[in-house]
Design a protein around this motif. Sequence first.
Motif, PDB file in Angstrom:
ATOM      1  N   MET A   1       0.863  -1.189   0.000  1.00 10.73           N
ATOM      2  CA  MET A   1       0.000   0.000   0.000  1.00 10.73           C
ATOM      3  C   MET A   1       0.900   1.241   0.000  1.00 10.73           C
ATOM      4  SD  MET A   1      -3.047  -1.305   0.015  1.00 10.73           S
ATOM      5  CE  MET A   1      -4.192  -0.046   0.537  1.00 10.73           C
ATOM      6  N   LEU A   2       0.652   2.145  -0.951  1.00  8.28           N
ATOM      7  CA  LEU A   2       1.433   3.378  -1.055  1.00  8.28           C
ATOM      8  C   LEU A   2       0.493   4.554  -1.320  1.00  8.28           C
ATOM      9  CD1 LEU A   2       4.442   2.379  -3.374  1.00  8.28           C
ATOM     10  CD2 LEU A   2       4.545   2.828  -0.913  1.00  8.28           C
ATOM     11  N   PRO A   3       0.874   5.770  -0.858  1.00  8.78           N
ATOM     12  CA  PRO A   3       0.091   6.945  -1.251  1.00  8.78           C
ATOM     13  C   PRO A   3       0.251   7.202  -2.745  1.00  8.78           C
ATOM     14  CG  PRO A   3       2.074   7.594  -0.052  1.00  8.78           C
ATOM     15  CD  PRO A   3       1.981   6.108   0.052  1.00  8.78           C
ATOM     16  N   LYS A   4      -0.684   7.925  -3.337  1.00  5.66           N
ATOM     17  CA  LYS A   4      -0.598   8.240  -4.760  1.00  5.66           C
ATOM     18  C   LYS A   4       0.616   9.121  -5.033  1.00  5.66           C
ATOM     19  CE  LYS A   4      -5.438   7.534  -5.869  1.00  5.66           C
ATOM     20  NZ  LYS A   4      -6.685   8.075  -6.429  1.00  5.66           N
ATOM     21  N   ASN A   5       1.097   9.084  -6.282  1.00  2.00           N
ATOM     22  CA  ASN A   5       2.282   9.881  -6.647  1.00  2.00           C
ATOM     23  C   ASN A   5       1.906  11.344  -6.857  1.00  2.00           C
ATOM     24  OD1 ASN A   5       1.107  10.007  -9.211  1.00  2.00           O
ATOM     25  ND2 ASN A   5       2.424   8.429 -10.072  1.00  2.00           N
ATOM     26  N   ALA A   6       2.882  12.136  -7.261  1.00  4.82           N
ATOM     27  CA  ALA A   6       2.674  13.580  -7.412  1.00  4.82           C
ATOM     28  C   ALA A   6       1.595  13.912  -8.429  1.00  4.82           C
ATOM     29  CB  ALA A   6       3.991  14.256  -7.795  1.00  4.82           C
ATOM     30  N   ALA A   7       1.379  13.010  -9.386  1.00  7.83           N
ATOM     31  CA  ALA A   7       0.359  13.234 -10.413  1.00  7.83           C
ATOM     32  C   ALA A   7      -1.015  12.726  -9.987  1.00  7.83           C
ATOM     33  CB  ALA A   7       0.771  12.554 -11.715  1.00  7.83           C
ATOM     34  N   GLY A   8      -1.113  12.220  -8.743  1.00  7.81           N
ATOM     35  CA  GLY A   8      -2.382  11.704  -8.253  1.00  7.81           C
ATOM     36  C   GLY A   8      -2.714  10.315  -8.762  1.00  7.81           C
ATOM     37  N   LYS A   9      -1.716   9.601  -9.266  1.00  2.00           N
ATOM     38  CA  LYS A   9      -1.916   8.257  -9.833  1.00  2.00           C
ATOM     39  C   LYS A   9      -1.336   7.202  -8.885  1.00  2.00           C
ATOM     40  CE  LYS A   9      -3.297   9.946 -13.905  1.00  2.00           C
ATOM     41  NZ  LYS A   9      -4.660   9.745 -14.453  1.00  2.00           N
ATOM     42  N   LEU A  10      -1.702   5.955  -9.138  1.00  2.00           N
ATOM     43  CA  LEU A  10      -1.106   4.853  -8.386  1.00  2.00           C
ATOM     44  C   LEU A  10       0.404   4.846  -8.611  1.00  2.00           C
ATOM     45  CD1 LEU A  10      -3.746   2.084  -9.182  1.00  2.00           C
ATOM     46  CD2 LEU A  10      -3.347   3.144  -6.955  1.00  2.00           C
ATOM     47  N   ASP A  11       1.172   4.769  -7.528  1.00  7.68           N
ATOM     48  CA  ASP A  11       2.628   4.956  -7.605  1.00  7.68           C
ATOM     49  C   ASP A  11       3.338   3.638  -7.932  1.00  7.68           C
ATOM     50  OD1 ASP A  11       5.149   6.001  -7.510  1.00  7.68           O
ATOM     51  OD2 ASP A  11       5.137   6.422  -5.354  1.00  7.68           O
ATOM     52  N   VAL A  12       3.184   3.193  -9.184  1.00 11.52           N
ATOM     53  CA  VAL A  12       3.826   1.950  -9.613  1.00 11.52           C
ATOM     54  C   VAL A  12       5.347   2.065  -9.527  1.00 11.52           C
ATOM     55  CG1 VAL A  12       4.216   0.426 -11.601  1.00 11.52           C
ATOM     56  CG2 VAL A  12       1.899   1.218 -11.058  1.00 11.52           C
ATOM     57  N   GLY A  13       5.894   3.203  -9.966  1.00 11.78           N
ATOM     58  CA  GLY A  13       7.344   3.399  -9.915  1.00 11.78           C
ATOM     59  C   GLY A  13       7.873   3.322  -8.489  1.00 11.78           C
ATOM     60  N   GLY A  14       7.131   3.865  -7.540  1.00 12.63           N
ATOM     61  CA  GLY A  14       7.538   3.800  -6.138  1.00 12.63           C
ATOM     62  C   GLY A  14       7.463   2.393  -5.587  1.00 12.63           C
ATOM     63  N   ALA A  15       6.485   1.611  -6.048  1.00  9.89           N
ATOM     64  CA  ALA A  15       6.357   0.227  -5.593  1.00  9.89           C
ATOM     65  C   ALA A  15       7.489  -0.644  -6.126  1.00  9.89           C
ATOM     66  CB  ALA A  15       5.004  -0.344  -6.032  1.00  9.89           C
ATOM     67  N   VAL A  16       7.903  -0.375  -7.380  1.00 10.09           N
ATOM     68  CA  VAL A  16       8.952  -1.187  -8.017  1.00 10.09           C
ATOM     69  C   VAL A  16      10.345  -0.731  -7.592  1.00 10.09           C
ATOM     70  CG1 VAL A  16       9.983  -1.821 -10.237  1.00 10.09           C
ATOM     71  CG2 VAL A  16       7.491  -1.791  -9.973  1.00 10.09           C
ATOM     72  N   GLY A  17      10.580   0.583  -7.624  1.00 10.35           N
ATOM     73  CA  GLY A  17      11.892   1.120  -7.254  1.00 10.35           C
ATOM     74  C   GLY A  17      12.930   0.967  -8.348  1.00 10.35           C
ATOM     75  N   ARG A  18      14.190   1.007  -7.935  1.00 13.62           N
ATOM     76  CA  ARG A  18      15.303   0.873  -8.874  1.00 13.62           C
ATOM     77  C   ARG A  18      15.778  -0.573  -8.915  1.00 13.62           C
ATOM     78  NH1 ARG A  18      19.023   5.308  -6.126  1.00 13.62           N
ATOM     79  NH2 ARG A  18      18.193   4.109  -4.369  1.00 13.62           N
TER      80      ARG A  18
END
Length: 292
Positions: free
Chosen positions: A97-114
């Motif tokens: 579970m993550l808060p939405k990203n800066a664009a107000g979308k589901l933060d897939v990039g934050g969930a995956v990472g580098r």
Amino acid sequence: MSDYIIRATAADAGIRAFAATTKELVEKARQIHDTSPVITAALGRLLTGGVMMGTMLKGEDDLLTLQVSGDGPVRGMTVTAGSNGTVKGYAVEPQVMLPKNAAGKLDVGGAVGRGTLRVIKDMGLKEPYVGQTALQTGEIADDLTYYFAASEQVPSSVGLGVLMEKNNTVKRAGGFIIQLMPFVGEEVIGALEKNLAAFSTVTTVLDEGKTPEEMLQQLLAGLDPVITEKVPCRYECSCSRERMERAIISIGKKDIEEMINDGEAIEVNCQFCGNSYHFSVEELKEMLKAAR
């Protein structure tokens, strides 16, 4: 609308393109793995990209596997697709579970990472083809676009999207892959870039009720697209008791002997579909005879 993939060419075969609607298969994955919204979106994008890439394979038994490994909370995802439009996959941590990203979308990039993207193509040769690239954003579409350019030297544009309902079921899912052949001229490239810039998003277009065919008409406007094939696609796991037996045999005599010495039946679960298979001590003893 049942899930399917459209294959097309454009600009006198200077462009090859794929577009798909994948709502049902992404929803099936969500139900099997009980994924949170952000992981439904992440795994759904990877499933959609994988099922389109699977249809690029030539042989009936050819398999494509996409492995995403990152330092984000999902940790990793694996998708396997066949050349016949079947696909399956799982996330290591399905309940992130993550808060939405800066664009107000589901933060897939934050969930995956580098991390890394590995593409494995098993085409019946002695060794499978393996390509590996660094994740660019963790948003999946950008990472596949970079993979095609860096590992296969094919300039490509990939768009993927999953739109959720308020009750966290899947409302829309789909995507496209557009690839340039080596002989394409600058005029065609310029027209395609203009179309891509004018295109909204995959989920917006699908939520407007448009089909994969209409999606490609937008993306390839003015480039004389020709649809060459329509392929049904679905979430399908090929696990079976026999396959699980072979998997146990493959781990070797030492580990099987340890299971036997424990004196209890074992349970093996399929990561892709959740099915459970039980094997008794007597069955393990038979497998031991076949193990090396």
